[in-house]
Design a protein around this motif. Structure first.
Motif, PDB file in Angstrom:
ATOM      1  N   THR A 108     -29.473 -54.622  33.410  1.00  0.00           N
ATOM      2  CA  THR A 108     -29.204 -55.468  32.255  1.00  0.00           C
ATOM      3  C   THR A 108     -30.498 -56.153  31.820  1.00  0.00           C
ATOM      4  OG1 THR A 108     -28.691 -57.410  33.594  1.00  0.00           O
ATOM      5  CG2 THR A 108     -26.868 -55.899  33.104  1.00  0.00           C
ATOM      6  N   GLU A 109     -30.503 -56.645  30.622  1.00  0.00           N
ATOM      7  CA  GLU A 109     -31.708 -57.269  30.083  1.00  0.00           C
ATOM      8  C   GLU A 109     -32.124 -58.495  30.902  1.00  0.00           C
ATOM      9  OE1 GLU A 109     -35.053 -58.149  28.427  1.00  0.00           O
ATOM     10  OE2 GLU A 109     -33.975 -56.257  28.161  1.00  0.00           O
ATOM     11  N   LYS A 110     -31.180 -59.095  31.592  1.00  0.00           N
ATOM     12  CA  LYS A 110     -31.504 -60.250  32.434  1.00  0.00           C
ATOM     13  C   LYS A 110     -32.590 -59.905  33.443  1.00  0.00           C
ATOM     14  CE  LYS A 110     -29.255 -63.531  35.594  1.00  0.00           C
ATOM     15  NZ  LYS A 110     -27.963 -63.927  36.220  1.00  0.00           N
ATOM     16  N   TYR A 111     -32.645 -58.626  33.871  1.00  0.00           N
ATOM     17  CA  TYR A 111     -33.582 -58.214  34.903  1.00  0.00           C
ATOM     18  C   TYR A 111     -34.549 -57.111  34.466  1.00  0.00           C
ATOM     19  CZ  TYR A 111     -30.248 -60.666  37.914  1.00  0.00           C
ATOM     20  OH  TYR A 111     -29.436 -61.614  38.482  1.00  0.00           O
ATOM     21  N   ALA A 112     -34.192 -56.339  33.458  1.00  0.00           N
ATOM     22  CA  ALA A 112     -34.944 -55.127  33.138  1.00  0.00           C
ATOM     23  C   ALA A 112     -36.423 -55.368  32.881  1.00  0.00           C
ATOM     24  CB  ALA A 112     -34.310 -54.422  31.935  1.00  0.00           C
ATOM     25  N   SER A 113     -36.746 -56.347  32.033  1.00  0.00           N
ATOM     26  CA  SER A 113     -38.155 -56.574  31.702  1.00  0.00           C
ATOM     27  C   SER A 113     -38.934 -57.070  32.909  1.00  0.00           C
ATOM     28  CB  SER A 113     -38.264 -57.578  30.548  1.00  0.00           C
ATOM     29  OG  SER A 113     -37.649 -58.808  30.886  1.00  0.00           O
ATOM     30  N   LYS A 114     -38.293 -57.849  33.770  1.00  0.00           N
ATOM     31  CA  LYS A 114     -38.967 -58.345  34.968  1.00  0.00           C
ATOM     32  C   LYS A 114     -39.226 -57.196  35.952  1.00  0.00           C
ATOM     33  CE  LYS A 114     -36.759 -62.900  34.672  1.00  0.00           C
ATOM     34  NZ  LYS A 114     -35.796 -63.837  35.329  1.00  0.00           N
ATOM     35  N   ILE A 115     -38.245 -56.321  36.083  1.00  0.00           N
ATOM     36  CA  ILE A 115     -38.403 -55.183  36.988  1.00  0.00           C
ATOM     37  C   ILE A 115     -39.474 -54.235  36.465  1.00  0.00           C
ATOM     38  CG2 ILE A 115     -37.247 -53.121  37.891  1.00  0.00           C
ATOM     39  CD1 ILE A 115     -34.681 -54.846  38.026  1.00  0.00           C
ATOM     40  N   ALA A 116     -39.509 -54.045  35.159  1.00  0.00           N
ATOM     41  CA  ALA A 116     -40.542 -53.184  34.570  1.00  0.00           C
ATOM     42  C   ALA A 116     -41.933 -53.710  34.881  1.00  0.00           C
ATOM     43  CB  ALA A 116     -40.339 -53.096  33.056  1.00  0.00           C
ATOM     44  N   ALA A 117     -42.066 -55.037  34.984  1.00  0.00           N
ATOM     45  CA  ALA A 117     -43.369 -55.654  35.237  1.00  0.00           C
ATOM     46  C   ALA A 117     -43.676 -55.800  36.720  1.00  0.00           C
ATOM     47  CB  ALA A 117     -43.426 -57.029  34.561  1.00  0.00           C
ATOM     48  N   SER A 118     -42.653 -56.051  37.543  1.00  0.00           N
ATOM     49  CA  SER A 118     -42.906 -56.419  38.945  1.00  0.00           C
ATOM     50  C   SER A 118     -42.222 -55.530  39.967  1.00  0.00           C
ATOM     51  CB  SER A 118     -42.475 -57.875  39.183  1.00  0.00           C
ATOM     52  OG  SER A 118     -43.160 -58.751  38.305  1.00  0.00           O
ATOM     53  N   GLY A 119     -41.502 -54.521  39.549  1.00  0.00           N
ATOM     54  CA  GLY A 119     -40.868 -53.618  40.500  1.00  0.00           C
ATOM     55  C   GLY A 119     -39.865 -54.304  41.391  1.00  0.00           C
ATOM     56  N   GLN A 120     -39.874 -53.961  42.681  1.00  0.00           N
ATOM     57  CA  GLN A 120     -38.864 -54.489  43.593  1.00  0.00           C
ATOM     58  C   GLN A 120     -39.072 -55.937  43.975  1.00  0.00           C
ATOM     59  OE1 GLN A 120     -40.995 -51.976  44.604  1.00  0.00           O
ATOM     60  NE2 GLN A 120     -41.742 -52.411  46.663  1.00  0.00           N
ATOM     61  N   ASN A 121     -40.114 -56.554  43.469  1.00  0.00           N
ATOM     62  CA  ASN A 121     -40.384 -57.951  43.817  1.00  0.00           C
ATOM     63  C   ASN A 121     -39.562 -58.933  42.988  1.00  0.00           C
ATOM     64  OD1 ASN A 121     -42.386 -57.294  45.754  1.00  0.00           O
ATOM     65  ND2 ASN A 121     -43.816 -56.882  44.082  1.00  0.00           N
ATOM     66  N   VAL A 122     -38.692 -58.437  42.143  1.00  0.00           N
ATOM     67  CA  VAL A 122     -37.843 -59.293  41.313  1.00  0.00           C
ATOM     68  C   VAL A 122     -36.667 -59.807  42.131  1.00  0.00           C
ATOM     69  CG1 VAL A 122     -36.331 -59.333  39.283  1.00  0.00           C
ATOM     70  CG2 VAL A 122     -38.515 -58.126  39.190  1.00  0.00           C
ATOM     71  N   SER A 123     -36.353 -61.081  41.990  1.00  0.00           N
ATOM     72  CA  SER A 123     -35.249 -61.690  42.718  1.00  0.00           C
ATOM     73  C   SER A 123     -33.934 -61.467  41.961  1.00  0.00           C
ATOM     74  CB  SER A 123     -35.497 -63.187  42.907  1.00  0.00           C
ATOM     75  OG  SER A 123     -34.384 -63.815  43.516  1.00  0.00           O
ATOM     76  N   ILE A 124     -32.970 -60.843  42.646  1.00  0.00           N
ATOM     77  CA  ILE A 124     -31.625 -60.665  42.102  1.00  0.00           C
ATOM     78  C   ILE A 124     -30.685 -61.408  43.042  1.00  0.00           C
ATOM     79  CG2 ILE A 124     -29.801 -59.026  41.499  1.00  0.00           C
ATOM     80  CD1 ILE A 124     -31.976 -56.924  41.058  1.00  0.00           C
ATOM     81  N   ALA A 125     -30.269 -62.586  42.652  1.00  0.00           N
ATOM     82  CA  ALA A 125     -29.496 -63.459  43.534  1.00  0.00           C
ATOM     83  C   ALA A 125     -28.025 -63.466  43.136  1.00  0.00           C
ATOM     84  CB  ALA A 125     -30.070 -64.863  43.524  1.00  0.00           C
ATOM     85  N   GLU A 126     -27.461 -62.290  42.948  1.00  0.00           N
ATOM     86  CA  GLU A 126     -26.035 -62.119  42.694  1.00  0.00           C
ATOM     87  C   GLU A 126     -25.655 -60.722  43.164  1.00  0.00           C
ATOM     88  OE1 GLU A 126     -25.039 -62.083  38.526  1.00  0.00           O
ATOM     89  OE2 GLU A 126     -26.950 -61.180  37.966  1.00  0.00           O
ATOM     90  N   SER A 127     -24.374 -60.440  43.193  1.00  0.00           N
ATOM     91  CA  SER A 127     -23.950 -59.104  43.634  1.00  0.00           C
ATOM     92  C   SER A 127     -24.728 -58.054  42.855  1.00  0.00           C
ATOM     93  CB  SER A 127     -22.449 -58.927  43.403  1.00  0.00           C
ATOM     94  OG  SER A 127     -22.043 -57.627  43.787  1.00  0.00           O
ATOM     95  N   PHE A 128     -25.242 -57.052  43.576  1.00  0.00           N
ATOM     96  CA  PHE A 128     -26.148 -56.077  42.960  1.00  0.00           C
ATOM     97  C   PHE A 128     -25.494 -55.363  41.779  1.00  0.00           C
ATOM     98  CE2 PHE A 128     -28.590 -52.048  42.833  1.00  0.00           C
ATOM     99  CZ  PHE A 128     -29.875 -52.562  42.763  1.00  0.00           C
ATOM    100  N   HIS A 129     -24.204 -55.108  41.855  1.00  0.00           N
ATOM    101  CA  HIS A 129     -23.557 -54.351  40.782  1.00  0.00           C
ATOM    102  C   HIS A 129     -23.553 -55.110  39.457  1.00  0.00           C
ATOM    103  CE1 HIS A 129     -20.034 -56.898  41.464  1.00  0.00           C
ATOM    104  NE2 HIS A 129     -19.405 -56.303  40.461  1.00  0.00           N
ATOM    105  N   LEU A 130     -23.662 -56.440  39.516  1.00  0.00           N
ATOM    106  CA  LEU A 130     -23.692 -57.238  38.292  1.00  0.00           C
ATOM    107  C   LEU A 130     -25.021 -57.108  37.562  1.00  0.00           C
ATOM    108  CD1 LEU A 130     -21.936 -60.484  39.560  1.00  0.00           C
ATOM    109  CD2 LEU A 130     -20.922 -58.581  38.258  1.00  0.00           C
ATOM    110  N   ALA A 131     -26.058 -56.684  38.254  1.00  0.00           N
ATOM    111  CA  ALA A 131     -27.375 -56.525  37.630  1.00  0.00           C
ATOM    112  C   ALA A 131     -27.523 -55.167  36.944  1.00  0.00           C
ATOM    113  CB  ALA A 131     -28.468 -56.692  38.681  1.00  0.00           C
ATOM    114  N   LEU A 132     -26.573 -54.258  37.158  1.00  0.00           N
ATOM    115  CA  LEU A 132     -26.667 -52.910  36.616  1.00  0.00           C
ATOM    116  C   LEU A 132     -25.938 -52.785  35.286  1.00  0.00           C
ATOM    117  CD1 LEU A 132     -25.899 -50.968  39.922  1.00  0.00           C
ATOM    118  CD2 LEU A 132     -28.154 -51.287  38.874  1.00  0.00           C
TER     119      LEU A 132
END
Length: 403
Positions: A285-309
């Motif tokens: 989701t856009e909540k994480y996509a741009s951060k992941i594009a910039a920082s890879g796996q170093n992005v913090s996802i502090a909710e159930s993983f399926h909610l980030a997809l």
């Protein structure tokens, strides 16, 4: 055979191994002695002495594991870093490394190949042998029990630290570990410090458990004539990647950022290795996509993983339309085979990181295929962390049974 043990605080542990080959040509007393030509190394590149630890020094370190640990310490050890040839995920030849720990022992000894768990710091690579690291702590203790220990760094650490680590990639974990063993064999052939009895054992926990099962399968299928593999102990590995993937895309998980960073790491690794080349916005989701594009796996996802997809990505996996990602996941399933080697699985029943069903599915699949030499130890109420000591203690006893 299934076993169940309580998640108790074990205060002792054990295990580990290695070999040495002597070739003697007999001749008549009245004839000159024939000296065989030196065999050329195919895998081994360089050998560097790192450290020598006396029995007394290891006894001091062993006190951290409790008073009973000292009972296992038999000898001092010599530690080497070796570099060797292997292949990267794209087939290119590269130089990898690992630690080789030799017991200071008089008689023939066995070898254990230990595949390390997940690390994110280069200083934790076995060949660095930093105080307090897995390689230094467990490697020294297990070597002091009278085993040769082969401890591969894997690709992405040590001599290959300029390359990305292929996290949870079955094929390269297996090949890098197997080529380390081949290099260790060449090292042992050219020295006379220790004699290898040619018996090999393999063990690992977490990513190391997954790497161990991958290595075991590769040896059994491709290199059984090279190694006398006696037993395999696999702890808490993510063997059933397909079931794992279905779980984390559809079901609520704990939402611990540290766990999610590992799930993210696997996803990004497969996208790279299998050349799927999807943007982060395809998966997340856009909540994480741009951060992941910039920082890879170093992005913090502090909710159930399926909610980030993204819902569209989850749908494509569930209905089978994203064949590329589904095939990449399936290529890393490692459990669905009939082991030729005595094999023991360990897993905590309440593991919140690498879910218990991974070992349960592996055991059931192996039984269905007719395996009679596989046992499954369920650590009652065990988590990912507190099931390590039951695994280590049980592994030492399991290997001792087959010496």
């Amino acid at each position: 055979m299934q076993k169940s043990i309580p998640a108790l605080s074990f205060r002792y542990l054990g295990f580990l191994l290695i070999w040495s080959l002597l070739i003697l040509n007999s001749c008549k007393e009245d004839e000159p002695k024939v000296v065989p030509p030196a065999e050329e190394n195919v895998y081994l590149k360089e050998i560097t002495a790192l450290k020598t630890l006396t029995k007394e020094q290891i006894l001091q370190q062993a006190s951290a594991f409790g008073p009973l640990a000292a009972l296992y310490v038999k000898n001092g050890v010599k530690v080497y870093k070796i570099t060797y040839k292997t292949k990267n995920t794209d087939g290119a030849e590269i130089t990898a490394s690992g630690a080789l720990i030799l017991p200071v022992a008089a008689g023939p000894v066995s070898m254990i190949s230990v595949q390390h768990g997940t690390i994110t710091d280069q200083d934790q690579a076995p060949s660095v042998f930093k105080d307090g690291s897995e390689g230094s702590s467990f490697g020294s203790l297990f070597g002091a029990m009278g085993y040769i220990i082969a401890y591969p760094d894997y690709i992405g650490y040590g001599a290959s630290k300029n390359l990305p680590h292929p996290y949870e990639h079955r094929a390269s974990l297996a090949s890098a570990s197997l080529d380390m063993l081949r290099a260790a064999k060449e090292f042992l052939r050219g020295q006379n410090e220790v004699k290898w009895d040619e018996k090999l054992y393999v063990a690992g926990y977490s990513e190391g458990g997954y790497a161990t099962m991958s290595l075991q399968r590769k040896i059994e299928e491709e290199a059984s004539s090279e190694f006398n593999l006696r037993a395999s102990s696999c702890g808490a590995g993510a063997y059933d990647k397909t079931a794992f993937m279905k779980h984390i895309i559809n079901d609520k998980t704990d939402g611990i950022a540290g766990y999610n960073s590992l799930y993210l790491w696997v996803l990004l690794t497969y996208d790279r290795i299998y050349k799927l080349n999807k943007p982060a916005s395809y998966y997340f989701t856009e909540k994480y996509a741009s951060k992941i594009a910039a920082s890879g796996q170093n992005v913090s996802i502090a909710e159930s993983f399926h909610l980030a997809l993204n819902d569209s990505f989850k749908k494509a996996l569930n209905d089978g339309t994203d064949k590329g990602f589904i095939d990449a996941i399936a290529d890393n399933d490692v459990y669905n085979f009939k082991p030729k080697t005595p094999t023991r699985l360990y897993h905590g029943t309440k593991d919140p990181l690498v879910f218990f069903f991974n070992s349960e599915n592996a055991y059931n699949a192996m039984q269905k295929l007719g395996a009679t030499n596989v046992s499954f130890v369920k650590v009652a109420d065990g988590t990912h962390s507190n099931s390590v000591l039951p695994f280590l203690v049980g592994t030492q006893a399991f290997f001792a049974e087959t010496l």
